[in-house]
Design a protein around this motif. Structure first.
Motif, PDB file in Angstrom:
ATOM      1  N   ASP A 237      15.966 -21.880 -17.735  1.00 27.81           N
ATOM      2  CA  ASP A 237      16.852 -22.965 -17.317  1.00 27.81           C
ATOM      3  C   ASP A 237      16.409 -24.253 -18.010  1.00 27.81           C
ATOM      4  O   ASP A 237      15.550 -24.230 -18.894  1.00 27.81           O
ATOM      5  CB  ASP A 237      16.902 -23.091 -15.790  1.00 27.81           C
ATOM      6  CG  ASP A 237      15.555 -23.414 -15.165  1.00 27.81           C
ATOM      7  OD1 ASP A 237      14.673 -23.975 -15.844  1.00 27.81           O
ATOM      8  OD2 ASP A 237      15.375 -23.102 -13.981  1.00 27.81           O
ATOM      9  N   GLU A 238      16.984 -25.364 -17.614  1.00 28.27           N
ATOM     10  CA  GLU A 238      16.712 -26.629 -18.304  1.00 28.27           C
ATOM     11  C   GLU A 238      15.252 -27.068 -18.245  1.00 28.27           C
ATOM     12  O   GLU A 238      14.800 -27.819 -19.104  1.00 28.27           O
ATOM     13  CB  GLU A 238      17.629 -27.725 -17.766  1.00 28.27           C
ATOM     14  CG  GLU A 238      19.058 -27.548 -18.229  1.00 28.27           C
ATOM     15  CD  GLU A 238      19.951 -28.722 -17.868  1.00 28.27           C
ATOM     16  OE1 GLU A 238      19.521 -29.600 -17.098  1.00 28.27           O
ATOM     17  OE2 GLU A 238      21.074 -28.742 -18.387  1.00 28.27           O
ATOM     18  N   ARG A 239      14.488 -26.600 -17.259  1.00 26.03           N
ATOM     19  CA  ARG A 239      13.059 -26.956 -17.205  1.00 26.03           C
ATOM     20  C   ARG A 239      12.307 -26.457 -18.428  1.00 26.03           C
ATOM     21  O   ARG A 239      11.260 -27.000 -18.775  1.00 26.03           O
ATOM     22  CB  ARG A 239      12.405 -26.366 -15.951  1.00 26.03           C
ATOM     23  CG  ARG A 239      12.815 -27.043 -14.667  1.00 26.03           C
ATOM     24  CD  ARG A 239      12.241 -26.310 -13.511  1.00 26.03           C
ATOM     25  NE  ARG A 239      13.003 -25.069 -13.365  1.00 26.03           N
ATOM     26  CZ  ARG A 239      13.025 -24.325 -12.278  1.00 26.03           C
ATOM     27  NH1 ARG A 239      12.293 -24.651 -11.246  1.00 26.03           N
ATOM     28  NH2 ARG A 239      13.754 -23.238 -12.216  1.00 26.03           N
ATOM     29  N   TYR A 240      12.819 -25.411 -19.059  1.00 26.55           N
ATOM     30  CA  TYR A 240      12.143 -24.794 -20.202  1.00 26.55           C
ATOM     31  C   TYR A 240      12.852 -25.102 -21.525  1.00 26.55           C
ATOM     32  O   TYR A 240      12.577 -24.462 -22.533  1.00 26.55           O
ATOM     33  CB  TYR A 240      12.078 -23.271 -20.005  1.00 26.55           C
ATOM     34  CG  TYR A 240      11.502 -22.872 -18.670  1.00 26.55           C
ATOM     35  CD1 TYR A 240      10.164 -23.080 -18.369  1.00 26.55           C
ATOM     36  CD2 TYR A 240      12.307 -22.303 -17.686  1.00 26.55           C
ATOM     37  CE1 TYR A 240       9.637 -22.733 -17.135  1.00 26.55           C
ATOM     38  CE2 TYR A 240      11.784 -21.950 -16.450  1.00 26.55           C
ATOM     39  CZ  TYR A 240      10.454 -22.165 -16.185  1.00 26.55           C
ATOM     40  OH  TYR A 240       9.934 -21.823 -14.961  1.00 26.55           O
ATOM     41  N   SER A 241      13.760 -26.078 -21.527  1.00 26.65           N
ATOM     42  CA  SER A 241      14.610 -26.278 -22.712  1.00 26.65           C
ATOM     43  C   SER A 241      14.280 -27.551 -23.476  1.00 26.65           C
ATOM     44  O   SER A 241      13.537 -28.413 -23.017  1.00 26.65           O
ATOM     45  CB  SER A 241      16.082 -26.327 -22.289  1.00 26.65           C
ATOM     46  OG  SER A 241      16.369 -27.529 -21.593  1.00 26.65           O
ATOM     47  N   ASN A 242      14.897 -27.644 -24.642  1.00 29.25           N
ATOM     48  CA  ASN A 242      14.854 -28.875 -25.426  1.00 29.25           C
ATOM     49  C   ASN A 242      16.266 -29.478 -25.440  1.00 29.25           C
ATOM     50  O   ASN A 242      17.179 -28.952 -24.790  1.00 29.25           O
ATOM     51  CB  ASN A 242      14.315 -28.618 -26.845  1.00 29.25           C
ATOM     52  CG  ASN A 242      15.177 -27.649 -27.638  1.00 29.25           C
ATOM     53  OD1 ASN A 242      16.381 -27.515 -27.415  1.00 29.25           O
ATOM     54  ND2 ASN A 242      14.555 -26.960 -28.578  1.00 29.25           N
ATOM     55  N   LEU A 243      16.454 -30.561 -26.170  1.00 31.43           N
ATOM     56  CA  LEU A 243      17.752 -31.245 -26.196  1.00 31.43           C
ATOM     57  C   LEU A 243      18.842 -30.433 -26.896  1.00 31.43           C
ATOM     58  O   LEU A 243      20.019 -30.772 -26.792  1.00 31.43           O
ATOM     59  CB  LEU A 243      17.614 -32.616 -26.858  1.00 31.43           C
ATOM     60  CG  LEU A 243      16.795 -33.639 -26.068  1.00 31.43           C
ATOM     61  CD1 LEU A 243      16.614 -34.920 -26.883  1.00 31.43           C
ATOM     62  CD2 LEU A 243      17.456 -33.939 -24.736  1.00 31.43           C
ATOM     63  N   ASN A 244      18.469 -29.378 -27.590  1.00 31.05           N
ATOM     64  CA  ASN A 244      19.453 -28.531 -28.268  1.00 31.05           C
ATOM     65  C   ASN A 244      20.005 -27.436 -27.367  1.00 31.05           C
ATOM     66  O   ASN A 244      20.799 -26.607 -27.809  1.00 31.05           O
ATOM     67  CB  ASN A 244      18.841 -27.897 -29.523  1.00 31.05           C
ATOM     68  CG  ASN A 244      18.502 -28.936 -30.565  1.00 31.05           C
ATOM     69  OD1 ASN A 244      19.231 -29.909 -30.731  1.00 31.05           O
ATOM     70  ND2 ASN A 244      17.394 -28.738 -31.252  1.00 31.05           N
ATOM     71  N   GLY A 245      19.562 -27.406 -26.107  1.00 34.24           N
ATOM     72  CA  GLY A 245      20.086 -26.409 -25.173  1.00 34.24           C
ATOM     73  C   GLY A 245      19.485 -25.028 -25.328  1.00 34.24           C
ATOM     74  O   GLY A 245      20.066 -24.041 -24.877  1.00 34.24           O
TER      75      GLY A 245
ATOM     76  N   HIS B 237      12.440 -24.485 -25.316  1.00 43.39           N
ATOM     77  CA  HIS B 237      11.496 -25.266 -26.118  1.00 43.39           C
ATOM     78  C   HIS B 237      10.358 -24.356 -26.556  1.00 43.39           C
ATOM     79  O   HIS B 237       9.887 -23.509 -25.782  1.00 43.39           O
ATOM     80  CB  HIS B 237      10.963 -26.419 -25.259  1.00 43.39           C
ATOM     81  CG  HIS B 237      10.179 -27.420 -26.021  1.00 43.39           C
ATOM     82  ND1 HIS B 237       8.908 -27.183 -26.480  1.00 43.39           N
ATOM     83  CD2 HIS B 237      10.496 -28.677 -26.410  1.00 43.39           C
ATOM     84  CE1 HIS B 237       8.465 -28.239 -27.121  1.00 43.39           C
ATOM     85  NE2 HIS B 237       9.409 -29.176 -27.090  1.00 43.39           N
TER      86      HIS B 237
ATOM     87  N   VAL C 214      19.865 -21.839 -22.845  1.00 44.28           N
ATOM     88  CA  VAL C 214      19.711 -22.151 -21.431  1.00 44.28           C
ATOM     89  C   VAL C 214      20.692 -21.287 -20.651  1.00 44.28           C
ATOM     90  O   VAL C 214      21.843 -21.106 -21.052  1.00 44.28           O
ATOM     91  CB  VAL C 214      19.959 -23.656 -21.173  1.00 44.28           C
ATOM     92  CG1 VAL C 214      20.078 -23.945 -19.691  1.00 44.28           C
ATOM     93  CG2 VAL C 214      18.855 -24.478 -21.796  1.00 44.28           C
TER      94      VAL C 214
END
Length: 175
Positions: free
Chosen positions: A58-66, A69, A114
């Motif tokens: 989910d977003e907790r594990y993401s970068n700005l590219n969706g 990370h 994500v």
């Protein structure tokens, strides 16, 4: 002593999570690995030192590219591969979280969007008295897409005395 059944291997890995959460709660620890350790779903473990998890990226594990990370992938692999040592552990031999990372080499093959649930498989390749090598892969649930892989080299360090009291069953509890 190494676990003899898949059920015992699962119990050994769950014991690592229980001890982690006991220490975390006692110390009011809020590090970046807390959400991961709450959200990993243990699917399988074997006596030879393998684990399989599922995790929603989910977003907790993401970068700005969706996508996931790369640093998040490192933390995910660090925790998942380490717990594969659980079924092999005994007092003084890869107990609790198995020591410290010597190297963690990741190969990123495809971005993880994500909202994707991934399967993380870890396998202990070698575990000696002071060094271990664990391999990991992160794949789609159907196994058709490999997102990334890792080789995790660990160095054993003894469990700090203050952490032993948080073992399932107390300080004298089985590992």
């Amino acid at each position: 002593m190494a676990s003899q059944t898949a059920e015992e291997a699962m119990k050994a890995v769950r014991g690592i999570f229980e001890q982690y959460h006991n220490i975390r709660k006692a110390r009011c620890y809020q590090g970046y690995d807390v959400d991961l350790m709450k959200n990993l779903k243990l699917v399988a473990a074997t006596p030879k030192g393998t684990t399989t998890y599922e995790l929603l990226i989910d977003e907790r594990y993401s970068n700005l590219n969706g996508v996931m990370h790369g640093g998040a992938a490192g933390v995910i692999f660090d925790m998942c591969t380490t717990t594969a040592l659980g079924p092999l552990s005994k007092e003084g031999y890869w107990d609790f979280l198995g020591g410290v990372t010597r190297t963690l080499g990741l190969s990123y093959l495809k971005g993880v969007a994500v909202g994707t649930t991934v399967r993380i498989h870890s396998e202990v390749i070698q575990a000696g008295r002071t060094m271990a090598l664990i391999r990991g892969s992160m794949e789609s649930l159907d196994g058709k897409t490999v997102y990334c892989t890792c080789d995790h080299h660990k160095v054993h360090v003894p469990t700090p005395e203050e952490n032993k009291k948080f073992r399932p069953g107390g300080e004298k509890g089985k590992l």
